[in-house]
Design an enzyme around this catalytic site. Structure first.
Site, PDB file in Angstrom:
ATOM      1  N   HIS A   1     -47.337 -59.448 -33.960  1.00 60.02           N
ATOM      2  CA  HIS A   1     -48.206 -58.476 -34.636  1.00 60.02           C
ATOM      3  C   HIS A   1     -49.258 -57.978 -33.666  1.00 60.02           C
ATOM      4  CE1 HIS A   1     -50.515 -56.495 -37.750  1.00 60.02           C
ATOM      5  NE2 HIS A   1     -51.598 -57.032 -37.215  1.00 60.02           N
TER       6      HIS A   1
ATOM      7  N   GLY B   1     -23.003 -26.769 -32.798  1.00 63.08           N
ATOM      8  CA  GLY B   1     -22.711 -28.194 -32.996  1.00 63.08           C
ATOM      9  C   GLY B   1     -24.001 -28.997 -33.098  1.00 63.08           C
TER      10      GLY B   1
ATOM     11  N   ARG C   1     -16.143 -33.884 -27.326  1.00 70.05           N
ATOM     12  CA  ARG C   1     -15.574 -34.028 -25.989  1.00 70.05           C
ATOM     13  C   ARG C   1     -14.101 -34.412 -26.084  1.00 70.05           C
ATOM     14  NH1 ARG C   1     -19.213 -34.062 -21.933  1.00 70.05           N
ATOM     15  NH2 ARG C   1     -17.963 -35.425 -20.613  1.00 70.05           N
TER      16      ARG C   1
ATOM     17  N   SER D   1     -21.801 -27.616 -27.960  1.00 75.86           N
ATOM     18  CA  SER D   1     -21.705 -29.093 -27.982  1.00 75.86           C
ATOM     19  C   SER D   1     -20.937 -29.489 -29.233  1.00 75.86           C
ATOM     20  CB  SER D   1     -23.096 -29.715 -27.954  1.00 75.86           C
ATOM     21  OG  SER D   1     -23.949 -29.076 -28.897  1.00 75.86           O
TER      22      SER D   1
ATOM     23  N   ALA E   1     -21.463 -44.974 -23.564  1.00 72.92           N
ATOM     24  CA  ALA E   1     -21.448 -45.665 -22.280  1.00 72.92           C
ATOM     25  C   ALA E   1     -21.333 -47.182 -22.463  1.00 72.92           C
ATOM     26  CB  ALA E   1     -22.714 -45.320 -21.508  1.00 72.92           C
TER      27      ALA E   1
ATOM     28  N   VAL F   1     -24.760 -35.180 -31.434  1.00 74.87           N
ATOM     29  CA  VAL F   1     -25.725 -35.909 -30.617  1.00 74.87           C
ATOM     30  C   VAL F   1     -26.268 -35.023 -29.489  1.00 74.87           C
ATOM     31  CG1 VAL F   1     -26.146 -38.149 -29.578  1.00 74.87           C
ATOM     32  CG2 VAL F   1     -24.188 -37.863 -31.057  1.00 74.87           C
TER      33      VAL F   1
HETATM   34  P1  FAD Z   1     -17.163 -41.104 -17.464  1.00 69.75           P
HETATM   35  O1  FAD Z   1     -18.587 -41.467 -17.457  1.00 69.75           O
HETATM   36  O2  FAD Z   1     -16.795 -39.734 -17.888  1.00 69.75           O
HETATM   37  O3  FAD Z   1     -16.643 -41.361 -15.979  1.00 69.75           O
HETATM   38  C1  FAD Z   1     -15.369 -41.016 -15.564  1.00 69.75           C
HETATM   39  C2  FAD Z   1     -15.395 -40.869 -14.059  1.00 69.75           C
HETATM   40  O4  FAD Z   1     -14.053 -40.807 -13.596  1.00 69.75           O
HETATM   41  C3  FAD Z   1     -16.068 -39.594 -13.561  1.00 69.75           C
HETATM   42  O5  FAD Z   1     -16.919 -39.894 -12.479  1.00 69.75           O
HETATM   43  C4  FAD Z   1     -14.907 -38.724 -13.089  1.00 69.75           C
HETATM   44  O6  FAD Z   1     -15.257 -37.865 -12.016  1.00 69.75           O
HETATM   45  C5  FAD Z   1     -13.940 -39.793 -12.606  1.00 69.75           C
HETATM   46  N1  FAD Z   1     -12.536 -39.372 -12.589  1.00 69.75           N
HETATM   47  C6  FAD Z   1     -11.819 -38.781 -13.564  1.00 69.75           C
HETATM   48  N2  FAD Z   1     -10.528 -38.648 -13.194  1.00 69.75           N
HETATM   49  C7  FAD Z   1     -10.440 -39.169 -11.951  1.00 69.75           C
HETATM   50  C8  FAD Z   1      -9.362 -39.347 -11.027  1.00 69.75           C
HETATM   51  N3  FAD Z   1      -8.129 -38.977 -11.332  1.00 69.75           N
HETATM   52  N4  FAD Z   1      -9.648 -39.927  -9.839  1.00 69.75           N
HETATM   53  C9  FAD Z   1     -10.904 -40.322  -9.518  1.00 69.75           C
HETATM   54  N5  FAD Z   1     -11.947 -40.188 -10.362  1.00 69.75           N
HETATM   55  C10 FAD Z   1     -11.713 -39.628 -11.556  1.00 69.75           C
HETATM   56  N6  FAD Z   1     -23.582 -42.424 -24.175  1.00 69.75           N
HETATM   57  C11 FAD Z   1     -24.457 -43.398 -24.485  1.00 69.75           C
HETATM   58  O7  FAD Z   1     -24.038 -44.523 -24.749  1.00 69.75           O
HETATM   59  N7  FAD Z   1     -25.805 -43.170 -24.520  1.00 69.75           N
HETATM   60  C12 FAD Z   1     -26.324 -41.944 -24.248  1.00 69.75           C
HETATM   61  O8  FAD Z   1     -27.540 -41.765 -24.280  1.00 69.75           O
HETATM   62  C13 FAD Z   1     -25.432 -40.900 -23.920  1.00 69.75           C
HETATM   63  N8  FAD Z   1     -25.900 -39.678 -23.636  1.00 69.75           N
HETATM   64  C14 FAD Z   1     -25.019 -38.690 -23.295  1.00 69.75           C
HETATM   65  C15 FAD Z   1     -25.532 -37.422 -23.053  1.00 69.75           C
HETATM   66  C16 FAD Z   1     -24.678 -36.393 -22.727  1.00 69.75           C
HETATM   67  C17 FAD Z   1     -25.251 -35.026 -22.448  1.00 69.75           C
HETATM   68  C18 FAD Z   1     -23.287 -36.637 -22.628  1.00 69.75           C
HETATM   69  C19 FAD Z   1     -22.337 -35.547 -22.229  1.00 69.75           C
HETATM   70  C20 FAD Z   1     -22.763 -37.891 -22.876  1.00 69.75           C
HETATM   71  C21 FAD Z   1     -23.630 -38.929 -23.227  1.00 69.75           C
HETATM   72  N9  FAD Z   1     -23.162 -40.202 -23.536  1.00 69.75           N
HETATM   73  C22 FAD Z   1     -24.041 -41.188 -23.881  1.00 69.75           C
HETATM   74  C23 FAD Z   1     -21.727 -40.522 -23.488  1.00 69.75           C
HETATM   75  C24 FAD Z   1     -21.389 -41.221 -22.173  1.00 69.75           C
HETATM   76  O9  FAD Z   1     -21.770 -40.391 -21.099  1.00 69.75           O
HETATM   77  C25 FAD Z   1     -19.908 -41.547 -22.094  1.00 69.75           C
HETATM   78  O10 FAD Z   1     -19.519 -42.257 -23.244  1.00 69.75           O
HETATM   79  C26 FAD Z   1     -19.604 -42.368 -20.869  1.00 69.75           C
HETATM   80  O11 FAD Z   1     -19.966 -41.691 -19.697  1.00 69.75           O
HETATM   81  C27 FAD Z   1     -18.126 -42.747 -20.797  1.00 69.75           C
HETATM   82  O12 FAD Z   1     -17.906 -43.522 -19.674  1.00 69.75           O
HETATM   83  P2  FAD Z   1     -16.493 -43.556 -18.933  1.00 69.75           P
HETATM   84  O13 FAD Z   1     -16.660 -44.530 -17.816  1.00 69.75           O
HETATM   85  O14 FAD Z   1     -15.425 -43.771 -19.917  1.00 69.75           O
HETATM   86  O15 FAD Z   1     -16.273 -42.090 -18.351  1.00 69.75           O
HETATM   87  P1  NAI Z   2     -20.532 -34.761 -31.581  1.00 69.60           P
HETATM   88  O1  NAI Z   2     -19.211 -35.178 -32.042  1.00 69.60           O
HETATM   89  O2  NAI Z   2     -21.665 -35.705 -31.630  1.00 69.60           O
HETATM   90  O3  NAI Z   2     -21.009 -33.482 -32.415  1.00 69.60           O
HETATM   91  C1  NAI Z   2     -20.260 -32.317 -32.454  1.00 69.60           C
HETATM   92  C2  NAI Z   2     -20.725 -31.493 -33.641  1.00 69.60           C
HETATM   93  O4  NAI Z   2     -20.171 -30.208 -33.530  1.00 69.60           O
HETATM   94  C3  NAI Z   2     -20.269 -32.073 -34.972  1.00 69.60           C
HETATM   95  O5  NAI Z   2     -21.350 -32.135 -35.855  1.00 69.60           O
HETATM   96  C4  NAI Z   2     -19.193 -31.102 -35.424  1.00 69.60           C
HETATM   97  O6  NAI Z   2     -19.093 -31.001 -36.822  1.00 69.60           O
HETATM   98  C5  NAI Z   2     -19.681 -29.815 -34.809  1.00 69.60           C
HETATM   99  N1  NAI Z   2     -18.640 -28.814 -34.592  1.00 69.60           N
HETATM  100  C6  NAI Z   2     -17.369 -29.017 -34.154  1.00 69.60           C
HETATM  101  N2  NAI Z   2     -16.718 -27.835 -34.056  1.00 69.60           N
HETATM  102  C7  NAI Z   2     -17.601 -26.876 -34.426  1.00 69.60           C
HETATM  103  C8  NAI Z   2     -17.523 -25.464 -34.519  1.00 69.60           C
HETATM  104  N3  NAI Z   2     -16.408 -24.788 -34.209  1.00 69.60           N
HETATM  105  N4  NAI Z   2     -18.608 -24.802 -34.953  1.00 69.60           N
HETATM  106  C9  NAI Z   2     -19.758 -25.447 -35.254  1.00 69.60           C
HETATM  107  N5  NAI Z   2     -19.882 -26.787 -35.191  1.00 69.60           N
HETATM  108  C10 NAI Z   2     -18.824 -27.489 -34.767  1.00 69.60           C
HETATM  109  O7  NAI Z   2     -20.296 -34.181 -30.114  1.00 69.60           O
HETATM  110  P2  NAI Z   2     -21.304 -33.799 -28.950  1.00 69.60           P
HETATM  111  O8  NAI Z   2     -22.676 -33.590 -29.459  1.00 69.60           O
HETATM  112  O9  NAI Z   2     -20.624 -32.717 -28.204  1.00 69.60           O
HETATM  113  O10 NAI Z   2     -21.309 -35.098 -28.057  1.00 69.60           O
HETATM  114  C11 NAI Z   2     -20.090 -35.668 -27.603  1.00 69.60           C
HETATM  115  C12 NAI Z   2     -20.183 -37.147 -27.580  1.00 69.60           C
HETATM  116  O11 NAI Z   2     -20.986 -37.566 -26.494  1.00 69.60           O
HETATM  117  C13 NAI Z   2     -20.859 -37.763 -28.800  1.00 69.60           C
HETATM  118  O12 NAI Z   2     -19.976 -37.908 -29.863  1.00 69.60           O
HETATM  119  C14 NAI Z   2     -21.271 -39.087 -28.274  1.00 69.60           C
HETATM  120  O13 NAI Z   2     -20.187 -39.966 -28.340  1.00 69.60           O
HETATM  121  C15 NAI Z   2     -21.605 -38.793 -26.825  1.00 69.60           C
HETATM  122  N6  NAI Z   2     -23.060 -38.683 -26.691  1.00 69.60           N
HETATM  123  C16 NAI Z   2     -23.825 -39.765 -26.972  1.00 69.60           C
HETATM  124  C17 NAI Z   2     -25.190 -39.706 -26.888  1.00 69.60           C
HETATM  125  C18 NAI Z   2     -25.987 -40.889 -27.267  1.00 69.60           C
HETATM  126  O14 NAI Z   2     -25.419 -41.959 -27.398  1.00 69.60           O
HETATM  127  N7  NAI Z   2     -27.295 -40.763 -27.450  1.00 69.60           N
HETATM  128  C19 NAI Z   2     -25.877 -38.490 -26.462  1.00 69.60           C
HETATM  129  C20 NAI Z   2     -24.971 -37.382 -26.228  1.00 69.60           C
HETATM  130  C21 NAI Z   2     -23.620 -37.507 -26.313  1.00 69.60           C
END
Ligand code: FAD
Ligand code: NAI
Length: 475
Positions: free
Chosen positions: A454, A190, A282, A279, A330, A193
């Site tokens: 600048h 994948g 989600r 990856s 987020a 991001v």
């Molecule tokens: P979450 O952050 O998933 O929080 C949900 C919370 O609810 C968790 O603590 C969980 O334990 C809790 N929960 C779930 N069910 C229950 C329950 N029944 N009772 C009590 N608690 C519960 N987004 C960005 O904008 N910028 C980034 O740079 C970025 N980087 C990322 C990097 C990675 C590796 C990943 C995986 C994601 C990244 N994201 C980024 C995406 C971002 O993390 C999510 O969009 C964001 O966390 C969503 O927020 P949320 O509050 O909806 O859920």
């Molecule tokens: P993603 O949706 O960004 O990328 C997934 C990639 O996997 C896509 O390019 C898709 O075509 C590919 N893919 C799907 N199935 C596949 C398969 N079977 N074989 C090969 N490739 C396949 O999802 P990712 O990277 O897992 O991140 C999840 C989400 O978390 C992002 O969409 C983003 O919303 C959030 N995130 C945001 C960040 C940021 O804002 N900087 C950083 C990291 C995550």
């Protein structure tokens, strides 16, 4: 007697904890339930973002970029580094400290705003027009009641069918942020991001990284011109991305994992990796909520079904963030949290989906807001484009990072800014000006006429706006 609140938020990620704080600010008695545990079993609010997402990934991106600069970029500045070494344990430890500071910060904010925090899992007992009852299962079990519920339970990593994450060889984002020794060969399935950000971290630290992507186009959601430029720059860095592959069997061994796939020429391939990050997107998390028990409606993809105001099908039950439609970001979750709290208070909370910025924190960074050129073409919108390369920006030369460009797309008739796309240094910071411009429905000429400091990278933004009218001054 059970404790009663005006608002109970289930989930303490960026959506949930911000919704709780805003609700408390508006005068509601508010509770937030979150089940995330730190390594000692204690509370770790902040969700995916704080614990295994935005924050730790950015900490490692920063550390690994310092390491790469020390090894490859300092020499150009006349700084000679001898005996450069990597203490990965310390780097990972620093990342964990940054995460903990954020967890503690949220607990402090709950206290400051008088939000009652429950550490445990929240699930619906009852939800009807008279109010809701939630069971909190933590160290102890208790039931609480509320007039309004905000569900912010986030998302979980999607696994390949039949290939479970073991977080040792087959890693989700959780394992990808905690590899204890730099793998020699790292596979990433994948090229989205997470794949690009985590692939960059481990490549900079010395891994040979291969990214396998199903789609034939690189970063399909990004403006094509920007995606092509980024692809060129990543290839130069040695981040190999194979597009258009079809993943077959994934077989974990004792110490490595074998991935069989068909490449874009139709040839069967087999690759062996020391670690494999999967990856591929989600999925919404509604596990343990008892959604079906109270008749909470999900859509066909498992997201909680909501209207434009984040209202679910149940009275006074709202849902926000990754668990509902829209980008999984987020800041999108936070904006929805604020808007819902304000709607509960009878105000007109609003989230403008047209001006949500996206950032990919690779090097160079990729950031954008609004429409891509391919979207405008598909929608039949007449537009003008202007680009400006960082190569012609004095600050970028001084920094030693002249890769990439800023691109403006403006309406051909009205000159309103319709999209801004950046690949280059500090794109994550530069994009804010474009977001403000679009929020205020500015024209490209508005930006072109504003005085920019600048030398600054932001001058590239002004110059790209000038380029829309073909009057760049420095290119
Ligand atoms: P979450 O952050 O998933 O929080 C949900 C919370 O609810 C968790 O603590 C969980 O334990 C809790 N929960 C779930 N069910 C229950 C329950 N029944 N009772 C009590 N608690 C519960 N987004 C960005 O904008 N910028 C980034 O740079 C970025 N980087 C990322 C990097 C990675 C590796 C990943 C995986 C994601 C990244 N994201 C980024 C995406 C971002 O993390 C999510 O969009 C964001 O966390 C969503 O927020 P949320 O509050 O909806 O859920
Ligand atoms: P993603 O949706 O960004 O990328 C997934 C990639 O996997 C896509 O390019 C898709 O075509 C590919 N893919 C799907 N199935 C596949 C398969 N079977 N074989 C090969 N490739 C396949 O999802 P990712 O990277 O897992 O991140 C999840 C989400 O978390 C992002 O969409 C983003 O919303 C959030 N995130 C945001 C960040 C940021 O804002 N900087 C950083 C990291 C995550």
């Amino acid at each position: 007697m059970s404790k009663n609140f005006d608002v109970v938020v289930i989930g303490g990620g960026p959506g949930g904890y911000i919704a709780a704080i805003r609700a408390a600010q508006l005068g509601f008695s508010t509770a937030c339930i979150d089940e995330w545990k730190n390594e000692k079993g204690g509370p770790a609010p902040g969700g995916t973002c704080t614990n295994v997402g935005c924050i730790p990934s950015k900490a490692l991106l920063q550390s690994s970029e310092h390491y790469e600069h020390a090894g490859h970029a300092f020499a150009e500045h006349g700084i000679e580094v001898k005996g450069l070494g990597l203490n990965l344990g310390r780097m990972l430890g620093r990342k964990d400290t940054v995460v903990k500071q954020n967890n503690d910060g949220i607990l402090y904010l709950f206290k400051k705003n008088k939000v009652t925090f429950f550490h445990g899992r929240g699930s619906f007992v009852k939800a009807d027009a008279n109010g809701c009852e939630i069971k909190v299962a933590g160290a102890a079990e208790e039931n609480i009641t509320a007039r309004h519920i905000v569900i912010a339970t986030g998302s979980n990593p999607r696994a390949l069918p039949g290939v479970a994450f073991d977080e040792k060889l087959i890693l989700s984002n959780t394992g990808a942020l905690a590899i204890e020794a730099v793998p020699k060969k790292l596979g990433v399935i994948g090229a989205g991001v997470i794949g690009l950000e985590m692939g960059s971290v481990w490549r900079r630290l010395g891994a040979e990284v291969t990214v396998l992507e199903a789609l034939p186009a690189f970063l399909g959601a990004v403006d094509e011109q920007i995606a092509k430029e980024a692809q060129k720059l990543f290839a130069k860095q040695g981040l190999a991305v194979d597009l258009g592959v079809k993943i077959g069997a994934v077989t974990p061994g004792k110490k490595d994992v074998t991935v069989e796939y068909v490449d874009n020429k139709g040839n069967a391939q087999k690759a062996v990796f020391d670690k494999l990050i999967v990856s591929i997107g989600r999925v919404p998390n509604t596990i343990g909520l008892n959604a079906e028990g109270v008749g909470l409606k999900l859509d066909e993809r498992g997201f909680i079904a909501v209207d434009g105001d984040c209202k679910t099908n149940l009275p006074n039950v709202w849902a926000i963030g990754d668990v509902v439609r829209g980008p999984m970001l987020a800041h999108k979750a936070e904006e929805e949290g604020v808007a819902v709290a304000e709607r509960i208070a009878g105000q007109h909370g609003h989230v403008n989906f047209n001006t949500i910025p996206w950032v990919i924190y690779t090097s160079p960074e990729i950031a954008w807001v609004g429409k891509t050129e391919q979207q405008l073409k598909a929608d039949g919108v007449a537009y003008k484009a202007g680009t400006f390369p960082f190569l012609a920006n004095g600050r970028a030369r001084a920094l030693g990072d002249t890769s990439g460009m800023v691109k403006f797309l403006a309406d051909a008739k009205t000159d309103e800014v319709l999209g801004v796309h950046i690949v280059g240094p500090m794109a994550s910071e530069l994009i804010s000006e474009a977001v403000v411009a679009m929020e205020f429905r500015a024209s490209s000429e508005d930006i072109a006429r504003i005085c920019h400091a600048h030398p600054s990278l932001s001058e590239a933004t002004k110059e790209a706006a000038l380029a829309v009218d073909k009057r760049s001054l420095n290119f």
